[in-house]
Design a protein around this motif. Sequence first.
Motif, PDB file in Angstrom:
ATOM      1  N   ALA A  60       0.834  -0.998   0.175  1.00 17.51           N
ATOM      2  CA  ALA A  60      -0.377   0.054   0.212  1.00 17.51           C
ATOM      3  C   ALA A  60       0.675   1.048   0.094  1.00 17.51           C
ATOM      4  O   ALA A  60       0.346   1.748  -0.641  1.00 17.51           O
ATOM      5  CB  ALA A  60      -1.050  -0.165   1.182  1.00 17.51           C
ATOM      6  N   GLU A  61       2.077   0.724   0.867  1.00 16.88           N
ATOM      7  CA  GLU A  61       2.523   2.061   1.034  1.00 16.88           C
ATOM      8  C   GLU A  61       3.544   3.072  -0.534  1.00 16.88           C
ATOM      9  O   GLU A  61       3.609   3.795  -1.411  1.00 16.88           O
ATOM     10  CB  GLU A  61       4.053   2.051   2.148  1.00 16.88           C
ATOM     11  N   ARG A  62       3.649   1.644  -0.476  1.00 20.73           N
ATOM     12  CA  ARG A  62       4.643   1.503  -2.753  1.00 20.73           C
ATOM     13  C   ARG A  62       2.709   2.203  -3.447  1.00 20.73           C
ATOM     14  O   ARG A  62       3.888   2.610  -4.732  1.00 20.73           O
ATOM     15  CB  ARG A  62       5.003   0.575  -3.207  1.00 20.73           C
ATOM     16  N   THR A  63       1.944   1.650  -3.343  1.00 19.96           N
ATOM     17  CA  THR A  63       0.994   2.224  -4.259  1.00 19.96           C
ATOM     18  C   THR A  63       0.764   3.679  -4.277  1.00 19.96           C
ATOM     19  O   THR A  63       0.664   4.564  -5.285  1.00 19.96           O
ATOM     20  CB  THR A  63      -0.354   1.472  -4.113  1.00 19.96           C
ATOM     21  N   ILE A  64       0.850   4.346  -3.061  1.00 18.67           N
ATOM     22  CA  ILE A  64       0.709   5.390  -2.246  1.00 18.67           C
ATOM     23  C   ILE A  64       1.414   6.898  -2.908  1.00 18.67           C
ATOM     24  O   ILE A  64       1.183   7.615  -4.061  1.00 18.67           O
ATOM     25  CB  ILE A  64       0.343   5.632  -1.105  1.00 18.67           C
ATOM     26  N   SER A  65       3.136   5.949  -3.113  1.00 19.80           N
ATOM     27  CA  SER A  65       4.114   6.530  -3.467  1.00 19.80           C
ATOM     28  C   SER A  65       4.060   7.255  -5.092  1.00 19.80           C
ATOM     29  O   SER A  65       4.158   7.715  -5.324  1.00 19.80           O
ATOM     30  CB  SER A  65       5.722   6.384  -2.712  1.00 19.80           C
ATOM     31  N   ALA A  66       3.209   5.948  -5.589  1.00 24.61           N
ATOM     32  CA  ALA A  66       3.899   6.060  -6.791  1.00 24.61           C
ATOM     33  C   ALA A  66       2.359   6.424  -7.402  1.00 24.61           C
ATOM     34  O   ALA A  66       2.398   7.155  -8.178  1.00 24.61           O
ATOM     35  CB  ALA A  66       3.127   4.015  -7.605  1.00 24.61           C
ATOM     36  N   LEU A  67       1.631   6.796  -6.734  1.00 22.00           N
ATOM     37  CA  LEU A  67       0.226   7.852  -6.460  1.00 22.00           C
ATOM     38  C   LEU A  67       0.682   9.337  -7.312  1.00 22.00           C
ATOM     39  O   LEU A  67       0.494  10.091  -8.086  1.00 22.00           O
ATOM     40  CB  LEU A  67      -1.412   7.727  -6.195  1.00 22.00           C
ATOM     41  N   PHE A  68       1.968   9.139  -5.730  1.00 20.16           N
ATOM     42  CA  PHE A  68       2.190  10.902  -5.701  1.00 20.16           C
ATOM     43  C   PHE A  68       2.735  11.374  -7.148  1.00 20.16           C
ATOM     44  O   PHE A  68       2.933  11.820  -7.218  1.00 20.16           O
ATOM     45  CB  PHE A  68       2.557  11.236  -4.626  1.00 20.16           C
ATOM     46  N   LEU A  69       3.798  10.232  -7.203  1.00 21.01           N
ATOM     47  CA  LEU A  69       5.299  10.725  -8.565  1.00 21.01           C
ATOM     48  C   LEU A  69       3.914  10.451  -9.408  1.00 21.01           C
ATOM     49  O   LEU A  69       4.241  11.260 -10.125  1.00 21.01           O
ATOM     50  CB  LEU A  69       5.638   9.155  -8.914  1.00 21.01           C
ATOM     51  N   LEU A  70       2.773   9.360 -10.116  1.00 19.60           N
ATOM     52  CA  LEU A  70       1.704   9.578 -10.708  1.00 19.60           C
ATOM     53  C   LEU A  70       1.518  11.024 -10.715  1.00 19.60           C
ATOM     54  O   LEU A  70       1.629  11.734 -12.115  1.00 19.60           O
ATOM     55  CB  LEU A  70       0.947   8.761 -11.039  1.00 19.60           C
ATOM     56  N   SER A  71       1.260  11.864  -9.757  1.00 20.23           N
ATOM     57  CA  SER A  71       0.563  13.670  -9.995  1.00 20.23           C
ATOM     58  C   SER A  71       2.260  14.430 -10.570  1.00 20.23           C
ATOM     59  O   SER A  71       1.591  15.805 -11.080  1.00 20.23           O
ATOM     60  CB  SER A  71       0.412  13.584  -8.292  1.00 20.23           C
ATOM     61  N   ILE A  72       3.225  13.918  -9.562  1.00 19.13           N
ATOM     62  CA  ILE A  72       4.453  14.923 -10.437  1.00 19.13           C
ATOM     63  C   ILE A  72       4.170  15.191 -12.347  1.00 19.13           C
ATOM     64  O   ILE A  72       4.193  15.698 -12.506  1.00 19.13           O
ATOM     65  CB  ILE A  72       5.312  15.010  -9.715  1.00 19.13           C
ATOM     66  N   VAL A  73       4.000  13.502 -12.408  1.00 20.42           N
ATOM     67  CA  VAL A  73       4.037  13.010 -14.014  1.00 20.42           C
ATOM     68  C   VAL A  73       3.258  14.568 -14.822  1.00 20.42           C
ATOM     69  O   VAL A  73       3.115  15.368 -15.676  1.00 20.42           O
ATOM     70  CB  VAL A  73       3.872  11.654 -14.641  1.00 20.42           C
ATOM     71  N   GLY A  74       1.989  14.253 -13.680  1.00 18.33           N
ATOM     72  CA  GLY A  74       0.729  14.538 -14.451  1.00 18.33           C
ATOM     73  C   GLY A  74       1.575  16.437 -15.094  1.00 18.33           C
ATOM     74  O   GLY A  74       1.135  16.549 -15.349  1.00 18.33           O
ATOM     75  N   SER A  75       1.778  16.839 -13.512  1.00 18.65           N
ATOM     76  CA  SER A  75       1.803  18.360 -14.225  1.00 18.65           C
ATOM     77  C   SER A  75       3.321  19.157 -14.863  1.00 18.65           C
ATOM     78  O   SER A  75       2.529  19.767 -15.648  1.00 18.65           O
ATOM     79  CB  SER A  75       2.725  19.229 -12.229  1.00 18.65           C
ATOM     80  N   VAL A  76       4.291  17.915 -14.498  1.00 18.90           N
ATOM     81  CA  VAL A  76       5.005  17.902 -15.864  1.00 18.90           C
ATOM     82  C   VAL A  76       4.284  17.953 -17.418  1.00 18.90           C
ATOM     83  O   VAL A  76       4.735  18.519 -17.926  1.00 18.90           O
ATOM     84  CB  VAL A  76       5.941  17.000 -15.881  1.00 18.90           C
ATOM     85  N   LEU A  77       3.026  16.593 -17.146  1.00 21.06           N
ATOM     86  CA  LEU A  77       2.660  17.012 -18.659  1.00 21.06           C
ATOM     87  C   LEU A  77       1.876  18.366 -19.568  1.00 21.06           C
ATOM     88  O   LEU A  77       2.088  18.034 -20.195  1.00 21.06           O
ATOM     89  CB  LEU A  77       2.088  15.316 -18.934  1.00 21.06           C
TER      90      LEU A  77
END
Lengths: 266, 360, 541
Positions: free
Chosen positions: B62-79
């Motif tokens: 779960a910890e990994r999933t959550i950080s993955a989601l936050f990382l995805l968010s960063i990717v989204g901002s960059v995109l």
Amino acid sequence: MAITSPASPRRSGRRHPLATAALLIVGLLATGGAYALATSTATAETTAHTAEMVEEGGKLFAANCASCHGILADGTAAGPSLIGVGALAVDFQVGTGRMPMAASGPQAEVKPVQFSQEQIDAMGAWVAELAPGPAIPAERYFAGDGDVANGAELFRINCAMCHNVAGAGGALTEGKYAPGLANIDPIHVYGAMVTGPQNMPVFSDMNLTPEEKNDVISYLRYIDENPSVGGFDLGSLGPVSEGLFIWIFGLGGLVAVTVWLTAKSN
Amino acid sequence: MADIHDDRDEAVAPSTEVATVDDHSAAAPATAVVRADRIPNPGFPPHRPRVTDLDPKKEKQAERTISALFLLSIVGSVLAVVAYFAFPIDQANPGSVRLNNLFLGLGITLALLGVGIGAVHWSKALMHSHEEVEMRHPTRGSDESRTKAVEIFSQANKESGFTRRSLVRNTLIGAVAVTPIPAVVMFRDLAGDDDPVALLKQTMWDEGVRLCRDPSGTPIRAADVTIGSAFHVIPEGLAELEYHRIEEKAKAAVLLMRLPVDELNEDPAKADWSYDGIVAYSKICTHVGCPVALYEQQTHHLLCPCHQSQFDVANHCEVIFGPAARPLPQLPITVDDEGFLVARSDFRDPVGPTFWEINR
Amino acid sequence: MSTTTTAPSAGTATQAAPSTGMRFTGWAANYIDERTSASTAVKTLGRKIFPDHWSFMLGEVALYSFIVILISGTFLTFFFDPSMTEVEYSGSYVPLQGIPMSVAYHTALDISFEIRGGLLMRQVHHWAALLFVASVALHMLRVFFTGAFRKPRELNWVIGFLLFVMAMALGFTGYSLPDDMLSGNGLRIIDGMIKGIPVVGAWISYLFFGDEFPGTQIIQRLYILHIMLLPAITIALIGVHMLLLIVNKHTQFAAPGRTNDNVVGAPVMPTFAAKAGGFFFIVFGFIVLIASLFTINPIWNYGPYDPSPVSAGTQPDWYIGWADGALRLMPPNLDWVIFGYTLPMGVLIPTVVMLVFLALIAVYPFLEAWVTGDKREHHIAERPRNAPVRTGIGAAAVVFYCGLWAAASSDLIATHFRVTLEGVIHTLQFITVVGPFIAYWITKRVCLALQRKDREMALHGFETGRIVRLPGGEYIEVHEQLDDYERWKLVAHDEYQPLMIRPDDNGRITVRQRVRAGLSRWFFEDRVAPVTQREIEAQKH
């Protein structure tokens, strides 16, 4: 029924063209996509009516139209007179499948076209021979290469109140309606403006000049070719479809999220 | 506040949840019936641990999933930033606006949903899952604070003489009540000095004013109006107005139609208001003012697209359906020497929605 | 940590050797607290408990969409100019090039076609506005149907009602700003309604528009209302709404361990804050997703406002739809002329009916409290079935509202379902007048039936679907008893008796009392009492 109502001969008369029409559909299905090929090429040469065409058109008319419009096309209780409506009216009514009518209703519906373009032109030629009327115009008047901005303004003033600003169509009284205008063959748009089919008012060349009509057609072409920049247009129906969308998908989706949000985790 | 970390203890005893019977109103006796044999509140059910509580592997996952989601968010901002520059708006190509809207939007969506779903998942899967209990207290202040409040008020009253000096008090209330009045008066100049009622009763139409096409302003010949035609009409000179063009148009817009003469049922008194089956009616609905322009050339009905009022053109535009109450005013017309359609006068009835003084 | 120990209100100082980050946090916390007493607020609010239920999140949807509106709206104000000065369009949208239009419409088009992300923000703003009003409405329905407006929350209901009105006002003023043909015709309808006001109608219209309709002022005036006055009032009301929420604490549904005297759920810090904060981003992201995929209000189609053209399908945004529908449903020819003065009843009747409807919504908690005579505090959200009359009234109101709402799309209903426009109007006239009574009756019956089902379940348990043949040849379906926790939900509600008529101090029975007792009987008479302990015991033996 013992009492002879004025409607009864009409009814018996109407069965006749329907049966013919049904037979014709079978025949036309066999000949395949002749119509699709014909529409794009045939219009330019239709102004010349040969005697053969007129004769052929007369036969088709007698077989398919005369029971409602009368054998002399002077109208009966079931259908209006066609004297003076011109080849353009025939092209619009038959070319969009509105005629022959399948059933009496508030207005003639668009249906699969039942005749080839040659046959439609032939009937048009025959009707045009009866009395002068609007003819198929030169192609430059419906080429759709005119002034889009002028066309849009004319469209808003003369057409949008019934057909909607985005050409989505709209309601009229007693079950009638103004049809949507997306992806309509330009000649039919032109024909509708000139001949005023059914309850549509006539927009003669003295009201909208042929150039102005081309502008209107150009605007319609512009909306066909340029989908809404904002994304899916939800049918261009305006606030009603937007409101339904936000309630069903917007709020509905968020309620689903709240259920997930407050559900106990496994 | 009572924190109960272990679920079942301190679950409130049944005795405390007996409803307090209403006793404040003499006229209203108790309405809630408290039965002695009411089923007692069973207290908190046993706590059910989550998989993340039991299985350290799942917790890690779960910890990994959550950080993955936050990382995805960063990717989204960059995109989103990339999309802003990668999909510029090309003035010549409307499709570019669509792409800009789409990809910029999708990038921001990703950025926001990543944070949101990640945070919620964190709270659901990893944060402390025991429910906690907080006690409620009656909303009213305690008796002590109420007594104190009353004291303060009476002291203030005594010190100021608010009830004793009734003249001072009443004049104060009166004065304060009157102070907003200047503000009301000051709204008068929201509009000019004209009498709106008089303005509503007149339009640009007058004897001899030609009927012209909207929007070009070219005059219309009677011969131009074929049977079944509908012309959208403005008065001559309106298109060239520098000032008040839209306001005048809002009153003067007219719909011109030609019917077969035998289908027109005209009032003999108004027979000369039309010309050979050509009639002109105000386009402004008498209900609330939408343009009534949906003309059906066979039924001769006019339909308003806003509230569906229907008017019968063949019968002086009387209302046949919908919420309108007055027929559309008719513009009396005739033809001038050059064959152009002209008004014979202004409308004889006020155009547009009904108002208080309309029949005065 | 010398700094924290000197501060009396800064809480306990950490004893372990702190990291740099911790030291900074501690310093900053102390700095702020010494100047604001923030620790008191954290102490009071930090571990406040919020109960969990999906329907409790609807108000949050409203709050978050409002924040999205504020953010996107601020962006739009940087590019929008509300002037009605006429200019010629010189932007890139071909079908409008060279057309005269107001600066307002021109800048609205520029936002859509020239500014990167401008169209996105416009669509975010408009979609969020639709979502805002919709979520406010759904939130109100939740509060109504669960009786969460009862004491001590009546005042917060009224504030919520005012917020609903504000939401509609904000929506309408915003909808009018682009000065396109659709919004212009919307304003024209408002103008027509204002002119219908007895005595002063023509004058109010004249002052409101600053001239004859449409004048050159109205967009600026609506703009000021839309971006300053109305948002300020709304924000203030939201503040009070939230403050009262904290004072009253949230209601909760009956569940094992939950009582009228406690509140059970997750503490603000950290669980609820993470959930609610995350939910804000989800709502925001969801709105942006909709805005990037779906067009809303394509103003470029409508063209500039001109009093002559109009579009088929001229409708307001959904939340004004019911007002538009009410106008559409009126029968023809209702102008009353009295002493030469004219009352357009076709406009006045719907206006008055709508105002009365709104007023009834606002005062409903007080009416119900008077009828029931119930002055206790209620913190348990009722299940709708356990208040059949209230649920019936709510259903009636919903049907009434939806009848009007549907009437606003009568033309689209007619074209899409191939029926006549007149038939749609007549049907909806029937639905709006008779429908509420039918809805009330059906809903009440359904509620009572559900209550009986609950009793049945509480007493006999649920049907297992297992058929057993008894030695005597008889077949029975085995019922399984609920355990105490499962049963509690079904038996937790109170039992009520109607008010009784009692003579007052003078020994008289007033008409007022009779009315009140009659209404009270109506409100309570058919209630099904919850199962009692004795019944359960009797069942067991």
